[in-house]
Design an enzyme around this catalytic site. Sequence first.
Site, PDB file in Angstrom:
ATOM      1  N   LYS A  30      45.413  43.245  36.153  1.00  0.00           N
ATOM      2  CA  LYS A  30      44.529  43.438  37.305  1.00  0.00           C
ATOM      3  C   LYS A  30      43.723  42.160  37.558  1.00  0.00           C
ATOM      4  CE  LYS A  30      41.068  45.549  34.275  1.00  0.00           C
ATOM      5  NZ  LYS A  30      40.541  46.828  33.745  1.00  0.00           N
ATOM      6  N   ARG A 126      33.738  57.621  34.164  1.00  0.00           N
ATOM      7  CA  ARG A 126      33.953  56.585  35.173  1.00  0.00           C
ATOM      8  C   ARG A 126      35.094  57.037  36.076  1.00  0.00           C
ATOM      9  NH1 ARG A 126      35.527  50.454  33.468  1.00  0.00           N
ATOM     10  NH2 ARG A 126      37.479  51.527  33.087  1.00  0.00           N
ATOM     11  N   TYR A 235      17.883  19.325  40.266  1.00  0.00           N
ATOM     12  CA  TYR A 235      16.942  20.170  41.014  1.00  0.00           C
ATOM     13  C   TYR A 235      15.760  20.599  40.152  1.00  0.00           C
ATOM     14  CZ  TYR A 235      20.211  20.943  44.897  1.00  0.00           C
ATOM     15  OH  TYR A 235      21.026  20.794  45.978  1.00  0.00           O
ATOM     16  N   MET A 283      25.672  23.762  42.714  1.00  0.00           N
ATOM     17  CA  MET A 283      26.849  24.433  43.283  1.00  0.00           C
ATOM     18  C   MET A 283      28.150  23.722  42.937  1.00  0.00           C
ATOM     19  SD  MET A 283      27.684  25.459  47.243  1.00  0.00           S
ATOM     20  CE  MET A 283      26.152  26.325  47.499  1.00  0.00           C
TER      21      MET A 283
HETATM   22  C1  LIG Z   1      40.817  46.866  32.327  1.00  0.00           C
HETATM   23  C2  LIG Z   1      41.417  48.052  31.688  1.00  0.00           C
HETATM   24  C3  LIG Z   1      42.225  47.929  30.545  1.00  0.00           C
HETATM   25  C4  LIG Z   1      42.333  46.623  29.786  1.00  0.00           C
HETATM   26  O1  LIG Z   1      41.149  46.440  29.057  1.00  0.00           O
HETATM   27  P1  LIG Z   1      40.926  45.203  28.064  1.00  0.00           P
HETATM   28  O2  LIG Z   1      39.636  45.494  27.417  1.00  0.00           O
HETATM   29  O3  LIG Z   1      40.882  43.995  28.941  1.00  0.00           O
HETATM   30  O4  LIG Z   1      42.067  45.167  27.134  1.00  0.00           O
HETATM   31  C5  LIG Z   1      42.896  49.054  30.082  1.00  0.00           C
HETATM   32  N1  LIG Z   1      42.726  50.252  30.675  1.00  0.00           N
HETATM   33  C6  LIG Z   1      41.916  50.431  31.743  1.00  0.00           C
HETATM   34  C7  LIG Z   1      41.779  51.787  32.333  1.00  0.00           C
HETATM   35  C8  LIG Z   1      41.232  49.347  32.277  1.00  0.00           C
HETATM   36  O5  LIG Z   1      40.415  49.526  33.332  1.00  0.00           O
END
Ligand SMILES: *Cc1c(COP(=O)(O)O)cnc(C)c1O
Length: 337
Positions: A30, A126, A235, A283
Amino acid sequence: MQAELTIDLGAIRANWRALHRGAETGAVVKADAYGLGLAPVARALAEDGARSFFVAQVEEGVALREVLGPGPEIYVFSGLMAAGDAGFYRDNDLIPCLNSIEQVSDFASHLAEHTFALQLDTGMNRLGLEAADLAHLPTLGEPRLILSHLACADTPEHPQNATQLAAFHEMAPAGRRSLAATGGTLMGANYAFDLTRPGIGLYGGLPFAAAQPVVKLSLPVIQVRDVAVGESVGYGADWIAQRPSRIATLSAGYADGLFRALGAGLTLWSGDTPCPAVGRLSMDLITVDVTDLADAPATLDLLGPHQGIDAVAAAAGTIGYEVLTALGARYARRYVG
Ligand SMILES: *Cc1c(COP(=O)(O)O)cnc(C)c1O
């Protein structure tokens, strides 16, 4: 000239293999493979034999299918969020992780017959169906996968891990199951079930302490100047030279994901020599004290063998995940391995 981000695909593959625990090992890609590039990362893992991939959003799944072609399974954590997404799932052979009774009903109306997964909430509150929901599901076929997610897997001794494990067994006594992300994968066979879902560990981050480092970030020096005792840098004139100093100005800043909170706590490296950042991070620029170097450097490393993503994260009060996913678009990306 852009800063250069080197991404070691060989290290990602090695980390993926090192996380094998008997169960099938999936791969979470992701958020553009945690900022490191969906296409090269997913291709490398597929070449090494990964057959189950996970993304957060259906659009990421569409892009991933394009990269992988037919065959590997692609699970989408957010599931069927809108009826209009059904076509994306169907046309790209993506598997929605259904998270609520509403999602299951929409699935039954718009995608019946399509492969699906069920995500269960075992205590994180969640995403996912709760135990009470399971009795009210419309009749569906067998899910391809039943998954849940641990809230405290980065702390193996946390009692919530065992509580969630027990809840998962209770809610999903059978079927093809997945509970472990990186942290859960490291907690051993009880947590592995049929398929593990590591993300951060592939990319060299904690809690996978034995991971090979994956990223190197070298920042080019734009100019070096002499600063006299009593003169300030940056800055707010926050930093004042206490000795005759040589200050290098580097081309990268908070617009490139180098958090302003890093400020003067940051160290950059010239080979094996540490050089402290001084003054405020801006920046597009970072100023660094290179007085102790024999020669003016052409580049300094912010991420590398001496300082990984978790060290930088600690300096900024955050986690390696955020450091990686914040890496900006202004880097020249080089893939090795
Ligand atoms: C992001 C995620 C993972 C991977 O988690 P890591 O801690 O990066 O290994 C696995 N399952 C779900 C549902 C996630 O949201």
